[in-house]
Design a protein around this motif. Structure first.
Motif, PDB file in Angstrom:
ATOM      1  N   PRO A  93      -3.998  -0.690  -8.687  1.00 22.53           N
ATOM      2  CA  PRO A  93      -3.885   0.472  -8.031  1.00 22.53           C
ATOM      3  C   PRO A  93      -4.909   0.697  -7.015  1.00 22.53           C
ATOM      4  O   PRO A  93      -5.966   0.771  -7.384  1.00 22.53           O
ATOM      5  CB  PRO A  93      -3.658   1.662  -8.910  1.00 22.53           C
ATOM      6  CG  PRO A  93      -2.959   1.170 -10.249  1.00 22.53           C
ATOM      7  CD  PRO A  93      -3.864  -0.150 -10.199  1.00 22.53           C
ATOM      8  N   GLY A  94      -4.625   0.366  -5.656  1.00 25.90           N
ATOM      9  CA  GLY A  94      -5.648   0.682  -4.748  1.00 25.90           C
ATOM     10  C   GLY A  94      -6.303  -0.767  -4.292  1.00 25.90           C
ATOM     11  O   GLY A  94      -6.933  -0.906  -3.418  1.00 25.90           O
ATOM     12  N   VAL A 141      -1.175   2.630   2.769  1.00 25.17           N
ATOM     13  CA  VAL A 141      -1.501   4.134   1.797  1.00 25.17           C
ATOM     14  C   VAL A 141      -1.687   5.157   2.774  1.00 25.17           C
ATOM     15  O   VAL A 141      -1.070   6.301   2.540  1.00 25.17           O
ATOM     16  CB  VAL A 141      -2.780   3.652   1.132  1.00 25.17           C
ATOM     17  CG1 VAL A 141      -3.464   4.870   0.437  1.00 25.17           C
ATOM     18  CG2 VAL A 141      -2.880   2.452   0.346  1.00 25.17           C
ATOM     19  N   ASN A 142      -2.172   5.228   4.030  1.00 29.98           N
ATOM     20  CA  ASN A 142      -2.458   6.294   4.995  1.00 29.98           C
ATOM     21  C   ASN A 142      -1.202   6.630   5.460  1.00 29.98           C
ATOM     22  O   ASN A 142      -1.001   7.974   5.732  1.00 29.98           O
ATOM     23  CB  ASN A 142      -3.392   5.781   5.894  1.00 29.98           C
ATOM     24  CG  ASN A 142      -4.685   5.670   5.376  1.00 29.98           C
ATOM     25  OD1 ASN A 142      -5.291   6.666   4.581  1.00 29.98           O
ATOM     26  ND2 ASN A 142      -5.587   5.075   6.016  1.00 29.98           N
ATOM     27  N   THR A 143      -0.045   5.977   5.774  1.00 33.11           N
ATOM     28  CA  THR A 143       1.250   6.464   6.136  1.00 33.11           C
ATOM     29  C   THR A 143       1.834   7.284   4.945  1.00 33.11           C
ATOM     30  O   THR A 143       2.311   8.407   5.485  1.00 33.11           O
ATOM     31  CB  THR A 143       2.050   5.116   6.397  1.00 33.11           C
ATOM     32  OG1 THR A 143       1.538   4.187   7.296  1.00 33.11           O
ATOM     33  CG2 THR A 143       3.475   5.413   6.736  1.00 33.11           C
ATOM     34  N   GLY A 172       0.773  -1.132   0.011  1.00 37.80           N
ATOM     35  CA  GLY A 172       0.042  -0.078   0.241  1.00 37.80           C
ATOM     36  C   GLY A 172       0.936   1.160   0.149  1.00 37.80           C
ATOM     37  O   GLY A 172       0.481   2.155  -0.676  1.00 37.80           O
ATOM     38  N   TYR A 173       1.926   1.283   0.963  1.00 37.45           N
ATOM     39  CA  TYR A 173       2.656   2.414   0.837  1.00 37.45           C
ATOM     40  C   TYR A 173       3.248   2.945  -0.461  1.00 37.45           C
ATOM     41  O   TYR A 173       3.242   3.894  -0.929  1.00 37.45           O
ATOM     42  CB  TYR A 173       3.773   2.212   1.821  1.00 37.45           C
ATOM     43  CG  TYR A 173       4.885   3.476   2.077  1.00 37.45           C
ATOM     44  CD1 TYR A 173       4.363   4.668   2.918  1.00 37.45           C
ATOM     45  CD2 TYR A 173       6.089   3.322   1.325  1.00 37.45           C
ATOM     46  CE1 TYR A 173       5.340   5.298   3.293  1.00 37.45           C
ATOM     47  CE2 TYR A 173       6.768   4.751   1.709  1.00 37.45           C
ATOM     48  CZ  TYR A 173       6.391   5.525   2.451  1.00 37.45           C
ATOM     49  OH  TYR A 173       7.123   6.664   2.578  1.00 37.45           O
ATOM     50  N   ALA A 206      -4.205  -3.751   6.675  1.00 35.64           N
ATOM     51  CA  ALA A 206      -2.947  -3.664   6.526  1.00 35.64           C
ATOM     52  C   ALA A 206      -2.389  -2.854   5.334  1.00 35.64           C
ATOM     53  O   ALA A 206      -1.898  -1.816   5.462  1.00 35.64           O
ATOM     54  CB  ALA A 206      -1.928  -4.951   6.367  1.00 35.64           C
ATOM     55  N   TYR A 207      -3.155  -2.967   4.345  1.00 36.07           N
ATOM     56  CA  TYR A 207      -2.797  -2.218   2.796  1.00 36.07           C
ATOM     57  C   TYR A 207      -3.299  -0.606   3.133  1.00 36.07           C
ATOM     58  O   TYR A 207      -2.522   0.174   2.819  1.00 36.07           O
ATOM     59  CB  TYR A 207      -3.703  -2.921   1.846  1.00 36.07           C
ATOM     60  CG  TYR A 207      -3.522  -2.202   0.544  1.00 36.07           C
ATOM     61  CD1 TYR A 207      -2.467  -2.495  -0.242  1.00 36.07           C
ATOM     62  CD2 TYR A 207      -4.271  -1.268  -0.139  1.00 36.07           C
ATOM     63  CE1 TYR A 207      -2.434  -1.994  -1.727  1.00 36.07           C
ATOM     64  CE2 TYR A 207      -4.142  -0.385  -1.188  1.00 36.07           C
ATOM     65  CZ  TYR A 207      -3.124  -1.003  -1.987  1.00 36.07           C
ATOM     66  OH  TYR A 207      -3.258  -0.388  -3.328  1.00 36.07           O
TER      67      TYR A 207
END
Length: 816
Positions: free
Chosen positions: A327-328, A159-161, A89-90, A154-155
């Motif tokens: 993506p996503g 992404v949010n990080t 995700g990151y 976890a994903y």
């Protein structure tokens, strides 16, 4: 006066500062946008950041290594699955966050929040289709699925990080141009991404158009011109395959469609798009030079930048897989591991049906079903415009599904859609976890694992192809298929009749499938899944058979094949349709007395039937057959009246065998009856006249197929300067190399299975980065246009060395 003069310059300065630092209507703050320190110029600079780096991040439990290759494909090595999907995700957000969020705004009907009121009707339409509501229900259901929930969580944390770290300076330029920033990512948004794919691949219907044909011409004409199976076909499951099961009974009612309306049904629900399809095939060891299977896949989708796919390798103690992800979305959708490879093409079965609903009053509080008035369900939707204005809308649901429009309005996105029709659509099914099929395929080791994975999938139905290093190959048209009587949903259905409801589901174990067929290969190109002996009804219309026929011809003849043999087939430009009909058409052109057409006729006689980039014959043929179809059908079946043209297969069969058919007469000319010869010759002249008008006199340069086709890869947000245009390649909508003006192979992959370690080759038309200023935004386009593939770096261990590996990003827990 002096005081006014003194303060005037000050007031101007204050005004300019205000204007430059605040949005003006749809425009973002221009001061920040044009700032050389943090504005759009920061997105046009190729920064020298491609060096080893170390990050300390909250959210990971152990050290993670991300090794990038020469195309900036990340190879993620984690010590546990939570860290693996967090890092996926990151990394994905770092390259594609704007694309990820844009897709979710489309699916959820929220685009107007960032682009303004011009998108309101588009948002209303998407919201009314029900995708956002279904996605929310699926996301809620998946909270009870421990595996899916853990992966999605976890994903999303990964992404949010990344989102929490990004400042204005490093925002993708699209955010700066539109004046907004990324919002928190949630598992719901991942489901919205999957909803986009359901809509793209299963979001079309011809129910209204065929019903209009029945209303005007009757059932006999439909039976003649719109048959349920083509004359020429090479189905996905080979003819002669035995169906080793007892099918469920399905009863056909005496009334098979809703009664005609007083007015013709006019609708702009899109027809299923044959160009949105794909090819895949796998040859067994008996046909390969290695003695083990080789698998190929090239999904055909809209060509966009950023690319619709994202390449990566995911590795931890429980999985090691390479391929492309959406993506996503976590996991790999198309790819391979040590033991197996898999791919997908769209099935295209009939899974969107419309029901005429009888309401009890103008407020639509109840509807008739089974001789009873049933309460409707109503939802109030709110649309927040970019201006801050909030608009409300009422959505009405029946047990069939949503009523797309309550009333006909000129402002409707799909104008003149008849009001009061409910939609039953497979995309709105909320049971199951489509993520699980890819979770299991990523880890699969053999055929049994593949079959188990298939049981977890809902939609959009796909032809899942499989190959393993145990020398097994297989293909299965797979997903949830409604249990229907023959031709159910070919026409508008009666929403008051229980017999017109979907009757259940075809048992998944009875979906068509074949393993290790005697011919030594399996394949699909969106054609009919089976021949008519299959005991269930999947639909009456699939993609034209030409790609499937050509693929199967070449695979039948193929021996001692290697990966390059399959790459060559991916780029095959031979025109099967032209082989079928052109000789007949040329016999009619022999009577032409137009001297000016002689050079064009001569080109058609000498054309080798290959849609190569330089082929003038391909240009004339493709334009001519389109024009010819209009000359034959537009008088009786005008598209402006939302009537469907008969298929290419039916048209060609009529030209070859029914030369006196009444349909060749142009009913718009009342004083004569046209013959087939007049229609063929007239349409040919009109084609040459049109090509000359738009491209000048015929010559090999300006009439070359690649020039006329003009393949372009458009920016997802329709920003022209961020697009690639004028790509010179061959192909076409009915060609194995199915590259059109705006659609084509979105990812080409070939995998040679091996007992020790597989060899993978792949490429897509774009690049890893979503940053238009990066060299990795579109660095693969030219190689893709040339039909080449990259050798993929599938690493066994984190310590593996390769000249293609360029840098390492090490992620460590922040508190360690």
């Amino acid at each position: 006066m002096k005081i006014i003069k003194h303060f005037w310059s000050y007031l101007v300065m204050v005004g300019l500062i205000f204007l430059l630092h605040n949005p003006i209507g749809p425009l973002p703050p221009l001061g920040r946008l044009f700032s050389p320190f943090e504005g759009f110029l920061q997105n046009t600079t190729n920064k020298s950041t491609l060096t080893d780096s170390e990050l300390n991040l909250e959210g990971v439990k152990d050290e993670v290594k991300v090794i990038f290759d020469e195309n900036q494909v990340p190879h993620i090595f984690a010590k546990n699955e939570d860290d693996l999907y967090f890092t996926q995700g990151y990394v994905m957000a770092k390259d594609r966050i704007w694309q990820m969020e844009f897709y979710t705004l489309v699916a959820s009907g929220r685009l107007t929040e960032v682009v303004g009121e011009k998108a309101l009707e588009f948002d209303r339409y998407n919201r009314r289709l029900g995708m956002a509501r279904a996605a929310a229900k699926i996301a809620e259901n998946l909270k009870t699925d421990s595996i899916s929930s853990r992966i999605l969580t976890a994903y999303a944390k990964g992404v949010n990080t990344y989102i929490s770290q990004i400042d204005y300076k490093n925002l993708p330029v699209e955010y700066k141009l539109l004046g907004y920033k990324p919002a928190e990512w949630t598992p719901y948004k991942t489901i919205l991404m999957l909803m986009n794919m359901r809509s793209t691949l299963n979001g079309g219907s011809d129910d209204f158009r065929i019903t209009n044909v029945v209303d005007q011409f009757g059932f006999e004409t439909v039976k003649d011109l719109f048959p349920d199976y083509p004359v020429e076909e090479s189905p996905i499951i080979p003819v002669g395959t035995k169906w080793d099961f007892s099918p469920l009974p399905v009863k056909t009612p005496t009334k098979i469609m809703s009664g005609a309306d007083d007015d013709k049904l006019i609708v702009k629900i899109p027809s299923p798009a044959p160009e949105i399809g794909s090819n895949n095939w796998a040859i067994g060891g008996s046909k390969s030079s290695t003695g083990l299977p080789i698998l190929s896949n090239d999904p055909h989708l809209g060509l966009t930048l950023p690319s619709i796919w994202y390449q990566m390798q995911l590795s931890c103690p429980t999985v090691n897989v390479y391929g492309v992800a959406l993506p996503g979305c976590p996991g790999i959708v198309i790819g391979f591991n040590k033991d197996i490879a898999w791919g997908v093409t769209n099935v295209g079965s009939d899974v969107m049906d419309f029901y005429k609903i009888r309401f009890n009053n103008a407020e639509k509080t109840h509807y008739m079903h089974n001789d009873k008035w049933i309460p409707t369900t109503k939802y109030i939707e709110q649309y927040r415009l970019k201006s801050g204005l909030v608009i409300k809308d009422t959505l009405i649901y029946t047990h069939h599904g949503p009523v797309v429009y309550n009333e006909s309005k000129t402002t409707n996105f799909n104008k003149n859609t008849p009001a009061g029709h409910a939609m039953r659509w497979i995309a709105l099914e909320t049971t199951g976890s489509d993520l699980m099929i890819f979770h299991l395929l990523n880890r699969a080791k053999n055929y049994d694992d593949y079959r188990e994975a298939l049981t977890h999938y809902t939609a959009p139905a796909q032809n899942f192809i499989f190959a393993s290093n145990q020398n097994d190959i297989a293909i299965t048209p797979n997903g949830k298929f409604p249990l229907k009587w023959k031709e159910q949903g070919k026409y508008i259905l009666d929403g008051s009749m229980p017999e017109h409801d979907w009757q259940g589901w075809i048992p998944m174990e009875q979906n068509p499938t074949v393993k290790n067929p005697p011919r030594g290969f399996v394949s699909s190109a969106n054609q009919f899944s089976t021949d008519p002996t299959y005991p269930y009804y999947l639909g009456w219309k699939f993609a034209p058979s030409s790609r499937g026929i050509r693929i199967n011809e070449r695979l039948t003849a193929m021996t001692n094949a290697n990966a390059d043999s399959l790459r060559s087939l991916q780029n095959d430009n031979f025109n099967v349709s032209a082989r079928r009909i052109l000789p007949t058409l040329l016999t009619y052109l022999e009577s032409s007395k137009e001297a000016s057409l002689a050079p064009a006729i001569d080109i058609m006689k000498k054309w080798d039937l290959v849609n190569g980039p330089d082929a003038v014959g391909a240009t004339i043929y493709e334009a001519w057959t389109t024009e010819l179809g209009n000359w034959i059908w537009d008088d009786e079946f005008p598209s402006k009246q939302f009537l469907l043209h008969p298929s290419e297969d039916r048209t060609f069969e009529m030209i070859k065998k029914e030369s006196t058919a009444k349909w060749f007469d142009n009913t718009n000319t009342k004083d004569k009856v046209e013959t087939i010869s007049e229609i063929i010759n007239g349409s040919f002249k009109a084609t040459i006249d049109s090509l000359t008008l738009h491209n000048g006199p015929m010559n090999p340069e300006t009439w070359a197929w690649a020039k006329i086709k003009n393949t372009s890869i458009g920016h997802l947000g329709k920003i022209g300067s961020f697009s690639r245009t004028g790509i010179m390649n061959g192909g076409g909508k009915g060609i194995v190399n199915a590259t059109t003006a705006s659609t084509g192979p979105s990812w080409r992959m070939v995998v040679e299975l091996d007992k020790e370690w597989p060899r993978g080759y792949g490429l897509y038309p774009g690049g890893q980065s979503g940053n238009v200023g990066s060299k990795y935004y579109d660095n693969m386009v030219d190689k893709w246009a040339a039909g080449k593939l990259d050798t993929l770096v599938f690493m066994k261990t984190v310590d593996e060395k390769s000249a293609k590996l360029t840098r390492t990003m090490t992620i460590k827990p922040k508190n360690k």
